[in-house]
Design an enzyme around this catalytic site. Structure first.
Site, PDB file in Angstrom:
ATOM      1  N   MET A  24       0.997  -1.434  -0.049  1.00 23.19           N
ATOM      2  CA  MET A  24      -0.031   0.044   0.157  1.00 23.19           C
ATOM      3  C   MET A  24       0.824   1.294  -0.102  1.00 23.19           C
ATOM      4  O   MET A  24       1.701   1.435   0.703  1.00 23.19           O
ATOM      5  CB  MET A  24      -1.066   0.058   1.243  1.00 23.19           C
ATOM      6  CG  MET A  24      -2.153  -0.890   1.167  1.00 23.19           C
ATOM      7  SD  MET A  24      -3.022  -0.992   2.811  1.00 23.19           S
ATOM      8  CE  MET A  24      -1.639  -1.800   3.842  1.00 23.19           C
ATOM      9  N   THR A  25       0.761   1.904  -1.029  1.00 22.33           N
ATOM     10  CA  THR A  25       1.488   3.234  -1.076  1.00 22.33           C
ATOM     11  C   THR A  25       1.134   4.112   0.236  1.00 22.33           C
ATOM     12  O   THR A  25      -0.185   4.459   0.503  1.00 22.33           O
ATOM     13  CB  THR A  25       1.014   4.100  -2.476  1.00 22.33           C
ATOM     14  OG1 THR A  25       1.730   3.261  -3.617  1.00 22.33           O
ATOM     15  CG2 THR A  25       1.681   5.309  -2.438  1.00 22.33           C
ATOM     16  N   HIS A 172       6.077  -5.720  -9.407  1.00 22.20           N
ATOM     17  CA  HIS A 172       4.603  -4.951  -9.316  1.00 22.20           C
ATOM     18  C   HIS A 172       4.207  -4.901 -10.916  1.00 22.20           C
ATOM     19  O   HIS A 172       4.806  -4.173 -11.641  1.00 22.20           O
ATOM     20  CB  HIS A 172       4.580  -3.668  -8.949  1.00 22.20           C
ATOM     21  CG  HIS A 172       3.199  -3.279  -8.623  1.00 22.20           C
ATOM     22  ND1 HIS A 172       2.004  -3.736  -9.088  1.00 22.20           N
ATOM     23  CD2 HIS A 172       2.983  -1.993  -7.955  1.00 22.20           C
ATOM     24  CE1 HIS A 172       0.986  -3.035  -8.769  1.00 22.20           C
ATOM     25  NE2 HIS A 172       1.423  -2.059  -8.033  1.00 22.20           N
ATOM     26  N   TYR A 177       1.031   0.112 -14.030  1.00 25.59           N
ATOM     27  CA  TYR A 177       2.330   0.620 -14.126  1.00 25.59           C
ATOM     28  C   TYR A 177       3.017   0.051 -15.246  1.00 25.59           C
ATOM     29  O   TYR A 177       2.472  -0.624 -16.107  1.00 25.59           O
ATOM     30  CB  TYR A 177       3.084   0.328 -12.775  1.00 25.59           C
ATOM     31  CG  TYR A 177       2.252   1.058 -11.506  1.00 25.59           C
ATOM     32  CD1 TYR A 177       2.562   2.580 -11.718  1.00 25.59           C
ATOM     33  CD2 TYR A 177       1.529   0.497 -10.785  1.00 25.59           C
ATOM     34  CE1 TYR A 177       1.869   3.133 -10.636  1.00 25.59           C
ATOM     35  CE2 TYR A 177       0.889   1.274  -9.360  1.00 25.59           C
ATOM     36  CZ  TYR A 177       1.042   2.588  -9.708  1.00 25.59           C
ATOM     37  OH  TYR A 177       0.590   3.479  -8.661  1.00 25.59           O
ATOM     38  N   ARG A 224       2.993  -9.817  -9.083  1.00 33.41           N
ATOM     39  CA  ARG A 224       1.700  -9.345  -8.854  1.00 33.41           C
ATOM     40  C   ARG A 224       0.884  -8.811 -10.290  1.00 33.41           C
ATOM     41  O   ARG A 224       1.736  -8.199 -10.980  1.00 33.41           O
ATOM     42  CB  ARG A 224       1.748  -7.987  -7.839  1.00 33.41           C
ATOM     43  CG  ARG A 224       0.204  -7.796  -7.408  1.00 33.41           C
ATOM     44  CD  ARG A 224       0.182  -6.653  -6.367  1.00 33.41           C
ATOM     45  NE  ARG A 224      -0.898  -6.562  -5.257  1.00 33.41           N
ATOM     46  CZ  ARG A 224      -1.681  -5.544  -4.858  1.00 33.41           C
ATOM     47  NH1 ARG A 224      -1.029  -4.378  -5.573  1.00 33.41           N
ATOM     48  NH2 ARG A 224      -2.470  -5.706  -4.250  1.00 33.41           N
ATOM     49  N   GLY A 288      -9.504   1.140  -6.060  1.00 35.67           N
ATOM     50  CA  GLY A 288     -10.537   1.868  -6.259  1.00 35.67           C
ATOM     51  C   GLY A 288     -11.888   1.445  -5.575  1.00 35.67           C
ATOM     52  O   GLY A 288     -12.856   2.299  -5.606  1.00 35.67           O
ATOM     53  N   GLY A 312      -5.530  -5.229   2.589  1.00 35.82           N
ATOM     54  CA  GLY A 312      -4.890  -4.162   2.138  1.00 35.82           C
ATOM     55  C   GLY A 312      -5.485  -2.924   3.439  1.00 35.82           C
ATOM     56  O   GLY A 312      -4.820  -2.942   4.572  1.00 35.82           O
TER      57      GLY A 312
END
Length: 356
Positions: A24-25, A172, A177, A224, A288, A312
């Site tokens: 998690m950013t 990732h 990305y 991922r 989201g 998360g």
């Protein structure tokens, strides 16, 4: 059916349970990508998870996606991660570093560099910056030589991760990305060996996984994906065929695990479980989504063949999430306004549930 609280052997490491703290950013690193001193406490507080996957870490300055994202491409950053991994290990935890290259998800005002990507196609939408939100810019289409340079960046970052004490790395390839930019046909319009067919569009992902595995050992490498995911303007027109090709190419490597978000149909997710020969981590959520993942989601996926379950946002507000899930203790709701705010508030100040 396996219990969420059973131990699990993941490659060469023993996990105390099947609960994974999802990456998690948190945007709490310095402007130069050095993780803050409070990161050690943040991760140690949550180390009762069987496995922690760190926030996304830039493998190169070129790969920085947002302000205050930590990196692993210089000696100062590497040294700053050592107290973090040591703090996790001191309380019996395990932690992988997630290597996250933003590709076209970046901006010159963030790192002073023009983003690079599979093709010169800008994402629709905006990106967060300290001064507000900025419209995405058109990235530079990577040459084959630049592709090899970024593969080497992943390799170097993976080596630094092991030197800093991480138990392994997660590459990732999700959420729009760089790696998914090669996979998705709306962002990859190349006509060379990295574009067009499924086999060509998965080539970059497979080359990154192969090179990193050769550098640090495949049993220390996870990957991922978010099959069919739309985040950051992705559009995979044939996710079943695409990810079938990708999994077929990755299986022989013997990776530590595959980590998927629940972005695909039930049928495709079941096909992925059948096709993938290694351990499977599932995060039963999509980017989201307003819904947080709970124990019912975990049990549903364990019954469908997942080996480990990633949680998360509830891990943000419940550092003792494993105990709360096991003992049926109410979960604290996170303060969404502090997810990316910086500082200690909403980061290391959540309390464990009281004991009798």
């Amino acid at each position: 059916m396996s219990s969420l609280f059973d131990s699990y052997k993941l490659g060469s490491i023993e996990l105390q349970n099947r609960v994974v703290m999802a990456p998690m950013t948190r945007v709490r690193a310095s402007a130069t990508g050095v993780p803050g001193g409070n990161a050690a406490l943040y991760y140690a507080q949550r180390a009762t998870a069987g496995l922690i996957v760190s926030e996304g870490i830039s493998p190169s300055k070129q790969g920085q996606s947002e302000p205050n994202i930590p990196g692993l491409y210089n000696n100062e950053q590497e040294a700053a991660w050592r107290p973090v991994t040591q703090a996790v290990h001191d309380v019996g935890g395990r932690i992988f570093a997630q290597l996250m290259h933003g590709g076209r998800v970046g901006h010159p005002e963030i790192n002073g560099m023009q983003p690079v990507a599979a093709s010169a196609v800008a994402a629709q939408g905006t990106i967060f910056n300290s001064g507000g939100r900025l419209a995405f810019v058109t990235p530079v289409e990577m040459t084959v030589a630049q592709i090899q340079e970024q593969i080497e960046a992943f390799v170097d970052a993976a080596k630094r991760a092991i030197a800093a004490g991480f138990d392994g790395v997660e590459i990732h390839g999700a959420n729009g990305y760089l790696i998914q930019q090669f996979l998705s046909d709306n962002s990859n319009q190349r006509t060379d060996e990295y574009g067009g067919s499924h086999a060509n569009r998965v080539r970059f992902a497979v080359e990154v996984a192969t090179a990193v595995s050769e550098a640090i050992g495949a049993d220390r490498v996870g990957f991922r994906f978010s099959p069919g995911g739309k985040f950051h303007d992705m559009n995979e027109s044939d996710p079943a065929g695409l990810y079938g090709t990708l999994i077929e190419a990755l299986n022989p490597l013997g990776l530590a695990y595959l980590h998927i978000l629940e972005t695909a149909s039930d049928a495709l997710n079941d096909d992925i479980r059948k096709a993938w020969t290694g351990p499977l981590i599932v995060n039963p959520a999509s980017v989201g989504s307003a819904r947080f993942v709970g124990k019912a989601d975990a049990d549903r996926w364990l019954n469908r063949g997942a080996d480990l379950i990633a949680f998360g946002r509830y891990f943000i507000s419940n550092p003792d999430l494993v105990r709360r899930l096991r003992d049926g203790i109410d979960l604290a709701e996170p303060d969404v306004d502090t997810f990316y705010s910086g500082g200690d508030k909403g980061y290391i100040d959540y309390l464990e549930a009281a004991t009798d």
